[in-house]
Structure formats: C-alpha cells, structure tokens
Design an enzyme around this catalytic site. Structure first.
Site, PDB file in Angstrom:
ATOM      1  N   ASP A 132      26.204 -10.671  47.593  1.00  0.00           N
ATOM      2  CA  ASP A 132      25.534 -10.780  46.290  1.00  0.00           C
ATOM      3  C   ASP A 132      25.034 -12.199  46.053  1.00  0.00           C
ATOM      4  O   ASP A 132      25.490 -13.153  46.690  1.00  0.00           O
ATOM      5  CB  ASP A 132      26.463 -10.355  45.138  1.00  0.00           C
ATOM      6  CG  ASP A 132      27.680 -11.261  44.979  1.00  0.00           C
ATOM      7  OD1 ASP A 132      28.287 -11.624  46.006  1.00  0.00           O
ATOM      8  OD2 ASP A 132      28.014 -11.612  43.833  1.00  0.00           O
ATOM      9  N   GLU A 147      30.993 -11.300  44.691  1.00  0.00           N
ATOM     10  CA  GLU A 147      31.767 -12.554  44.660  1.00  0.00           C
ATOM     11  C   GLU A 147      31.439 -13.366  43.431  1.00  0.00           C
ATOM     12  O   GLU A 147      32.314 -13.974  42.808  1.00  0.00           O
ATOM     13  CB  GLU A 147      31.466 -13.388  45.918  1.00  0.00           C
ATOM     14  CG  GLU A 147      32.367 -14.611  46.098  1.00  0.00           C
ATOM     15  CD  GLU A 147      31.896 -15.876  45.382  1.00  0.00           C
ATOM     16  OE1 GLU A 147      32.668 -16.838  45.318  1.00  0.00           O
ATOM     17  OE2 GLU A 147      30.749 -15.908  44.864  1.00  0.00           O
TER      18      GLU A 147
HETATM   19 ZN   LIG Z   1      29.011 -18.152  47.085  1.00  0.00          ZN
END
Ligand SMILES: [Zn+2]
Length: 419
Positions: free
Chosen positions: A85, A180
C-alpha cells in the site's frame, strides 16, 4: 554509474509506482482498499514466473512465497517483508514516474506542477546523488517509493537468488503486506503464515539505515456527552460538549508534549481529530513514547485531564479509553541481537557504515516482533515520502538489494535452530 541491478530495479519501481494501491484508514474491509490487490496479484504472477514456490494470498491478503534453500544448506528461515500500500495522506491516483537519468545536481522540476521544486539546498542528501538515476513523480501525486522501492528490492533479490542456484542460502520466506500505512498490515496470524525464525522489513530511507527501535504506541478515545436542550430555554440546563472538549485540549500540555514541539527520543500526545456537536463530542488521540513507562504516564495524564474536566461539570459524562497499538521492538530484539548484528554486518559488507536511529513511528516489524518474529527495518532508498517531493535513487535501491543478498549468504553459515 549503472550497477548490475539498476535496470531491473528501475523497471520494477516504475511499473509498481504506476499502480494505485493507496490504503484507507476509514475502511473496515481487508485489505482496506480493493485496489491493493492489483499490486498483490501482479506480485503473485511475477513470483510464480520467476520460480518462487508456495505462492499464496493469505486470509489477511498477504502475498506469501518461498525461495527454497539451496541444496545442503540447513540454516534458519529468514523473512523479507515489504508493503504494497501507499500512504493515504496525499493523492496517489495516476502516478507518472519520471526517471532523471544521470542527475546533474540542480533543482528538479515537475511537469504537472510548474511551481514545485526539489532542490538539493533544501534536501542536502540529494546533492550526494549527482550522476545517479533519480525517480520522482510528476508533481501532483506521491511517488509511492514507500514502499514500492522495498517491493522492488525484495523482488529483485529474490529473482537473483532463483536465477543463481550456485549462491548458497537457506530458505527465505517473502511477505508483501497490505495496509501498513494505516497500521493494520500485520495480524497475529503473520508469524505462523510467514514461518520465519527472524525477518526484515525493507521500509527504511537512507543507505546504511538499520532500525531496531520504534515508538511504543497507544490510541486514546475521549467521548463527552453533554446535556442537549433548545438554546432558547437552555439557561442553567444546557451542558455543551464542545466547550468541554475544548477544555480537555487546553488542559493537555499542548505547548510541550505534541508532535510539533518534540523530537529525538521525546514522546507526545497528539490530538488527531475532534468531531461532534453541542450534545456529543468524540476526540481521538495517539500517544507515543520510546519507553513503556513514558507511554503509561501519557495515558495516565490523558485520563487525569479528562477526570479534571469532568469534575468541573458533574452533569456531563466523559469517558477515556486507551488501547494498545504497538510496542518498541527493541524490548524483544535486545534479548537476542543476532538479526540486528547480521543486518549491520550485511550493510558493512556492502560498503556502507550502518546508522541505527530510533524511528519516530512504527513499522510492520514493530508488530511482527511483538507477535514473536524478530524483525528490524532496513533502508530501501525512499526519500521525502508521503508527498509530491518523494524521490528515490536507483543506485540506493541497488545498495539495499546488495544488503539483502549479503544477508542471504551470511544466514547460510548459521545453523538451523534445534527442533
Ligand atoms: Zn512504508
């Protein structure tokens, strides 16, 4: 100045950066955005094509794969992680990566944002990159080198090992994690899914960086319920939750303990949001400190402030809930520094002096370490992340690839853990 891996790294970064895989903290689904799966599926196809084994998408949407040990190597299992992401803080749709080949040392301009400048005066590390190949976005988006540079490094190192069976190494497990950036990439399932004795995230910045200290983090939610009455008949009756929320904010040490007034090893209480009405207010805080005691003290302070404000207005109801987010990975890593020491040695072997700062944030490795798999963080070259001035040097990504390969070789010399 081109190194062995440059062409592949540049090609991977450019291809991956074009794919919009932004996460969204307001979504409750897994992964938080479906578009992240475009990256995950592409990586699965590429991993299968390069000969990786056990390529799967886990129940938590993590891409997992194995690089089998070369014959006769019985070493601990090492994990390599990167996240698919990109940050929700800035536009990530329609990324147009631009390669500035053989950077000339001057200001870098942007085709889609004529007023924007990336200048070595403002970002001195850029002035060390003359002659290297710099990749930026085009001015209206982030680049997403956080963490597509990490993805490119892990994929390139994996491809190199699979193509060169003469390089002795133990079993390596790969994990490409979603979400994340919103702190939801690592679940308690990951240690078992990964099946590694220790692991590394490639999610750091400058060549040489090996990080094994992160913040410890809690979240605080304060809910205030006032007494809502028509303002025309409100005398001595109405209790306005908005005023009480403002009191909570003003009673907190807002000129000494906020992100904007702290640095280095200092922690903070950050007011993230305040929403509501005269009837009800909800406030969200994040609490950060490098030490558990410091974090507990910040939670106690927030509670105490809420109690103090509540005492001024017994007709209101104020609750304060503090929940665990992640913990400083140092608490676990310092019990056995082998994974850290190996990363430091791999960096030196690649010709760099290691730098180990304390991250004023968390990584996937903070949570993975807490859940049982030690996981320091290694640089992958990303700079100025989460905004339009984000850039990465192809040659810095090549240095990270070298560090990964050095780790593969040095782990091969360790004995597998008993049992
Ligand atoms: Zn990162």
């Amino acid at each position: 100045m081109r190194t062995d891996f440059d062409t592949e790294l540049e090609d991977r970064l450019v291809r991956y950066a074009k794919i919009d895989s932004q996460s969204d903290g307001h979504s409750a689904s897994v992964p938080s955005t479906k578009i992240q799966l475009d990256m995950s599926r592409l990586l699965m196809d590429e991993l299968k094509a390069m000969g990786a084994q056990d390529v799967t998408l886990s129940q938590d949407s993590v891409v997992l794969a194995t690089i089998p040990a070369t014959q006769s190597v019985d070493a601990p299992v090492m994990g390599w992680l990167a996240h698919v992401d990109t940050a929700p803080q800035f536009n990530a749709t329609g990324v147009k990566p631009v390669v500035h080949r053989g950077y000339n040392g001057g200001d870098i301009s942007f085709a889609d944002a004529p007023d924007l400048r990336l200048s070595p005066e403002e970002y001195p590390f850029l002035s060390e990159k003359v002659g290297e190949d710099i990749i930026t976005a085009s001015g209206t988006t982030l680049l997403g080198a956080d963490d597509k540079a990490g993805v490119a490094v892990v994929m390139t190192a994996a491809r190199h090992l699979l193509d060169n069976p003469d390089i002795a190494h133990g079993k390596i497990r790969l994990a490409f994690v979603p979400d994340e950036e919103i702190g939801r990439g690592v679940t308690p399932n990951l240690p078992a899914d990964l099946g590694a004795d220790f692991a590394y995230t490639f999610d750091g910045s400058t060549p040489g960086d090996v990080e094994y200290e992160s913040f410890s983090a809690d979240a605080g939610v304060v809910k205030i319920t006032g007494v809502s009455i028509h303002p025309g008949w409100a005398k001595d009756e109405l209790v306005n939750a908005l005023h009480l929320g403002a009191k909570v904010l003003m009673t907190l040490p807002h000129v000494t303990m906020t992100p904007e007034t702290t640095e280095g090893r200092e922690g903070f209480i950050h007011a993230v949001s305040m929403t509501g009405s005269a009837a009800e207010v909800e406030m969200h805080f994040i609490l950060r400190d490098f030490e558990m005691e410091g974090l507990e003290a910040k939670g106690a302070l927030l509670r105490q402030v809420c109690e103090t404000v509540a005492a001024t207005e017994p007709r209101a109801r104020i609750t304060c809930d503090i929940t665990h987010q992640y913990r400083n990975m140092r608490y676990w890593l310092e019990k056995d520094m082998t994974p850290v020491d190996m990363a430091l040695a791999a960096v030196r072997k690649a010709g760099m002096e290691p730098v180990s700062g304390a991250i004023r944030g968390g990584t996937d490795g903070s949570r993975l370490t807490e859940f049982g798999t030690p996981c320091p963080n290694i640089f992958c070259g990303m700079q100025n992340v989460h905004g339009p001035l984000e850039w990465v040097s192809v040659q810095d990504m090549a240095k990270a690839t070298l560090v990964a390969l050095n780790l593969a070789s040095s782990v091969a010399e360790l004995d597998a853990p008993a049992g």
